[in-house]
Design a protein around this motif. Structure first.
Motif, PDB file in Angstrom:
ATOM      1  N   ALA A  15       0.833  -1.208   0.000  1.00 35.72           N
ATOM      2  CA  ALA A  15       0.000   0.000   0.000  1.00 35.72           C
ATOM      3  C   ALA A  15       0.865   1.255   0.000  1.00 35.72           C
ATOM      4  CB  ALA A  15      -0.920   0.007   1.217  1.00 35.72           C
ATOM      5  N   VAL A  16       0.416   2.256  -0.732  1.00 35.45           N
ATOM      6  CA  VAL A  16       1.069   3.563  -0.782  1.00 35.45           C
ATOM      7  C   VAL A  16       0.098   4.589  -0.206  1.00 35.45           C
ATOM      8  CG1 VAL A  16       1.984   5.374  -2.290  1.00 35.45           C
ATOM      9  CG2 VAL A  16       2.473   2.959  -2.778  1.00 35.45           C
ATOM     10  N   LEU A  17       0.591   5.406   0.717  1.00 29.77           N
ATOM     11  CA  LEU A  17      -0.189   6.495   1.293  1.00 29.77           C
ATOM     12  C   LEU A  17       0.510   7.800   0.938  1.00 29.77           C
ATOM     13  CD1 LEU A  17      -0.648   3.857   3.134  1.00 29.77           C
ATOM     14  CD2 LEU A  17      -1.494   5.459   4.840  1.00 29.77           C
ATOM     15  N   LEU A  18      -0.259   8.759   0.444  1.00 27.23           N
ATOM     16  CA  LEU A  18       0.305  10.004  -0.058  1.00 27.23           C
ATOM     17  C   LEU A  18      -0.279  11.213   0.658  1.00 27.23           C
ATOM     18  CD1 LEU A  18      -0.026   9.404  -3.924  1.00 27.23           C
ATOM     19  CD2 LEU A  18       2.036   9.076  -2.538  1.00 27.23           C
ATOM     20  N   ILE A  19       0.507  12.288   0.682  1.00 21.67           N
ATOM     21  CA  ILE A  19      -0.018  13.617   0.946  1.00 21.67           C
ATOM     22  C   ILE A  19       0.292  14.482  -0.268  1.00 21.67           C
ATOM     23  CG2 ILE A  19       0.372  15.757   2.230  1.00 21.67           C
ATOM     24  CD1 ILE A  19       0.443  14.230   4.765  1.00 21.67           C
ATOM     25  N   ASP A  20      -0.740  15.146  -0.791  1.00 21.52           N
ATOM     26  CA  ASP A  20      -0.590  16.097  -1.883  1.00 21.52           C
ATOM     27  C   ASP A  20      -0.942  17.470  -1.322  1.00 21.52           C
ATOM     28  OD1 ASP A  20      -0.782  17.707  -4.148  1.00 21.52           O
ATOM     29  OD2 ASP A  20      -1.642  16.117  -5.390  1.00 21.52           O
ATOM     30  N   ASP A  21       0.057  18.339  -1.195  1.00 23.71           N
ATOM     31  CA  ASP A  21      -0.203  19.602  -0.509  1.00 23.71           C
ATOM     32  C   ASP A  21      -0.963  20.608  -1.369  1.00 23.71           C
ATOM     33  OD1 ASP A  21       1.747  20.586  -2.228  1.00 23.71           O
ATOM     34  OD2 ASP A  21       3.211  21.008  -0.655  1.00 23.71           O
ATOM     35  N   ARG A  22      -1.373  20.190  -2.576  1.00 24.81           N
ATOM     36  CA  ARG A  22      -2.250  21.043  -3.382  1.00 24.81           C
ATOM     37  C   ARG A  22      -3.718  20.842  -3.019  1.00 24.81           C
ATOM     38  NH1 ARG A  22      -0.351  18.877  -9.084  1.00 24.81           N
ATOM     39  NH2 ARG A  22      -0.782  16.975  -7.861  1.00 24.81           N
ATOM     40  N   ALA A  23      -4.025  19.758  -2.296  1.00 22.67           N
ATOM     41  CA  ALA A  23      -5.402  19.491  -1.846  1.00 22.67           C
ATOM     42  C   ALA A  23      -5.597  20.230  -0.524  1.00 22.67           C
ATOM     43  CB  ALA A  23      -5.627  17.988  -1.690  1.00 22.67           C
ATOM     44  N   VAL A  24      -6.072  21.462  -0.593  1.00 26.72           N
ATOM     45  CA  VAL A  24      -6.028  22.382   0.532  1.00 26.72           C
ATOM     46  C   VAL A  24      -7.405  22.578   1.155  1.00 26.72           C
ATOM     47  CG1 VAL A  24      -5.452  24.732   1.270  1.00 26.72           C
ATOM     48  CG2 VAL A  24      -4.068  23.588  -0.484  1.00 26.72           C
ATOM     49  N   ILE A  25      -7.433  22.578   2.486  1.00 28.96           N
ATOM     50  CA  ILE A  25      -8.603  23.037   3.217  1.00 28.96           C
ATOM     51  C   ILE A  25      -8.152  24.114   4.202  1.00 28.96           C
ATOM     52  CG2 ILE A  25      -9.689  20.768   3.021  1.00 28.96           C
ATOM     53  CD1 ILE A  25      -9.268  20.450   6.078  1.00 28.96           C
ATOM     54  N   HIS A  26      -9.114  24.931   4.635  1.00 28.38           N
ATOM     55  CA  HIS A  26      -8.843  26.000   5.588  1.00 28.38           C
ATOM     56  C   HIS A  26      -9.637  25.707   6.855  1.00 28.38           C
ATOM     57  CE1 HIS A  26      -6.751  28.502   2.583  1.00 28.38           C
ATOM     58  NE2 HIS A  26      -7.587  27.908   1.749  1.00 28.38           N
ATOM     59  N   HIS A  27      -8.917  25.505   7.942  1.00 30.05           N
ATOM     60  CA  HIS A  27      -9.500  25.036   9.202  1.00 30.05           C
ATOM     61  C   HIS A  27      -9.605  26.199  10.184  1.00 30.05           C
ATOM     62  CE1 HIS A  27      -9.507  22.893  13.125  1.00 30.05           C
ATOM     63  NE2 HIS A  27     -10.122  21.949  12.453  1.00 30.05           N
ATOM     64  N   ARG A  28     -10.815  26.470  10.661  1.00 32.55           N
ATOM     65  CA  ARG A  28     -11.029  27.587  11.571  1.00 32.55           C
ATOM     66  C   ARG A  28     -10.432  27.270  12.942  1.00 32.55           C
ATOM     67  NH1 ARG A  28     -14.705  29.674  15.205  1.00 32.55           N
ATOM     68  NH2 ARG A  28     -16.013  27.806  15.169  1.00 32.55           N
ATOM     69  N   VAL A  29      -9.674  28.221  13.465  1.00 37.84           N
ATOM     70  CA  VAL A  29      -9.089  28.090  14.803  1.00 37.84           C
ATOM     71  C   VAL A  29      -9.766  29.115  15.702  1.00 37.84           C
ATOM     72  CG1 VAL A  29      -6.983  28.138  16.177  1.00 37.84           C
ATOM     73  CG2 VAL A  29      -6.888  27.403  13.783  1.00 37.84           C
ATOM     74  N   PRO A  30     -10.668  28.700  16.589  1.00 39.76           N
ATOM     75  CA  PRO A  30     -11.354  29.657  17.459  1.00 39.76           C
ATOM     76  C   PRO A  30     -10.411  30.286  18.464  1.00 39.76           C
ATOM     77  CG  PRO A  30     -11.891  27.410  18.091  1.00 39.76           C
ATOM     78  CD  PRO A  30     -11.099  27.314  16.827  1.00 39.76           C
ATOM     79  N   ALA A  31     -10.841  31.391  19.039  1.00 37.99           N
ATOM     80  CA  ALA A  31      -9.974  32.149  19.952  1.00 37.99           C
ATOM     81  C   ALA A  31      -9.488  31.295  21.119  1.00 37.99           C
ATOM     82  CB  ALA A  31     -10.728  33.380  20.461  1.00 37.99           C
TER      83      ALA A  31
END
Length: 342
Positions: free
Chosen positions: A223-239
């Motif tokens: 098995a091969v597991l990848l990260i492609d840093d072009r697949a972007v999400i923006h995660h909200r960081v509350p105060a």
């Protein structure tokens, strides 16, 4: 920017696990970002974690969006977590219900960029690829990163951190809030282990995706597991998560979680990536912070101190978690998922 070439027809089921009405607007934004993908999702599954009021409200919101009737033809289904309270069981509920060839996971307080699924899909050209993850960027509530908060510890707020490789690269594990798997991966390895990850409002544990990915690699040796840093999400960081108190709590919980992973899959694989992180990435971060402090740059000393504190607190959590695990005080399950196999 779109992927230039056309991709084969690949059906993605997107699972978004939710638990509180406090994130109502975030949940709707997450669903909307899936609807606007350049590669259309086959379906979006909202899995509600033991919150009847939220379950009813979401079902009312999406009641007319059954098969083929959703906006843009994309179905939204609202499901109750069929297992024990917690993120792992919620994800397993989504996996069992998913009908796509691939299952993608998106955090309930994140939005995906338009080509998120398209870049995931491109990674599966190689039949050996069983999982593809992406890059998660923090969206700070205050409008910018706190000066003391080191990029090396962005995992504390569920985001991609300094030290991960860039580009499209092979990795030990993907990060659970921005990831996808072949459906067949769960047939081979089972689902997410309950008892490791987050559980409602309790201590912010994690690492359930790490444990699953290590089991997957053992079940499917090529098995091969990848990260492609072009697949972007923006995660909200509350105060509340921009404060040192949360930083301390989260790093301690990470130590507890790593102890559980090591118990499940062995310390060799369970801590393989962490050794390089703690011996190379973090010392470089401390040196960078101290250099910035000497040069009079804002936050340098704070970042160096935060890295040292984070390592110490996480190590303490690991020791406590290891003792509890040896004493049988912690149990978890990672069996097969009913309903996944055809």
């Amino acid at each position: 920017m779109n992927v230039a070439r056309e991709l084969p027809d690949r059906r993605f089921s997107v699972v978004i696990c939710v638990y509180t009405e406090d994130r109502w607007d975030d949940i709707l934004a997450a669903v909307d970002s899936v609807r606007h993908q350049s590669l259309r999702a086959f379906e979006t599954l909202l899995v509600v974690d033991h919150n009847p009021a939220l379950l009813e409200r979401l079902r009312e919101q999406f009641k007319e969006e059954g098969p083929g009737s959703g906006r843009d033809g994309q179905e939204v289904r609202v499901l109750a977590n069929a297992g024990p309270r917690g993120l792992s069981a919620g994800r397993n509920t989504g996996i069992a219900a998913a009908r796509g060839e691939f299952v993608a996971f998106l955090d309930d307080d994140a939005v995906a960029e338009r080509d998120w699924l398209r870049y995931f899909a491109a990674g599966y050209d190689d039949s050996r690829v069983m999982a593809v993850g992406g890059r998660t960027e923090p969206a700070w509530a205050s409008g910018g990163r706190p000066a003391w908060f080191p990029e090396e510890f962005d995992w504390v707020v569920g985001c991609t951190y300094r030290g991960l490789p860039s580009g499209r690269v092979r990795v030990r594990n993907v990060l659970g809030g921005n990831a996808s798997f072949r459906r067949s991966a769960f047939d081979a390895a089972g689902g997410f282990a309950t008892g490791i990850g987050r559980d409602g409002d309790k201590r912010p544990l994690g690492c359930e995706e790490t444990e699953l990915c290590i089991r997957l690699a053992r079940a499917v040796p090529d098995a091969v597991l990848l990260i492609d840093d072009r697949a972007v999400i923006h995660h909200r960081v509350p105060a509340g998560r921009e404060r040192f108190g949360y930083f301390r709590t989260r790093t301690y919980a990470e130590g507890l979680s790593k102890a559980l992973v090591a118990r499940s899959v062995g310390a060799g694989k369970g801590l393989e990536s962490e050794r390089q992180y703690t011996t190379r990435v973090l010392p470089a971060g401390v040196a960078r912070g101290l250099r910035d402090a000497v040069l009079g740059r804002r936050g340098g000393a704070g970042r160096a101190c935060a890295i040292v504190a984070g390592v110490a607190v996480a190590a303490g959590g690991y020791v406590v978690g290891s003792i509890r695990a040896r004493g049988g005080a912690v149990t978890f399950s990672s069996g097969p998922i009913e309903g996944v196999s055809e």
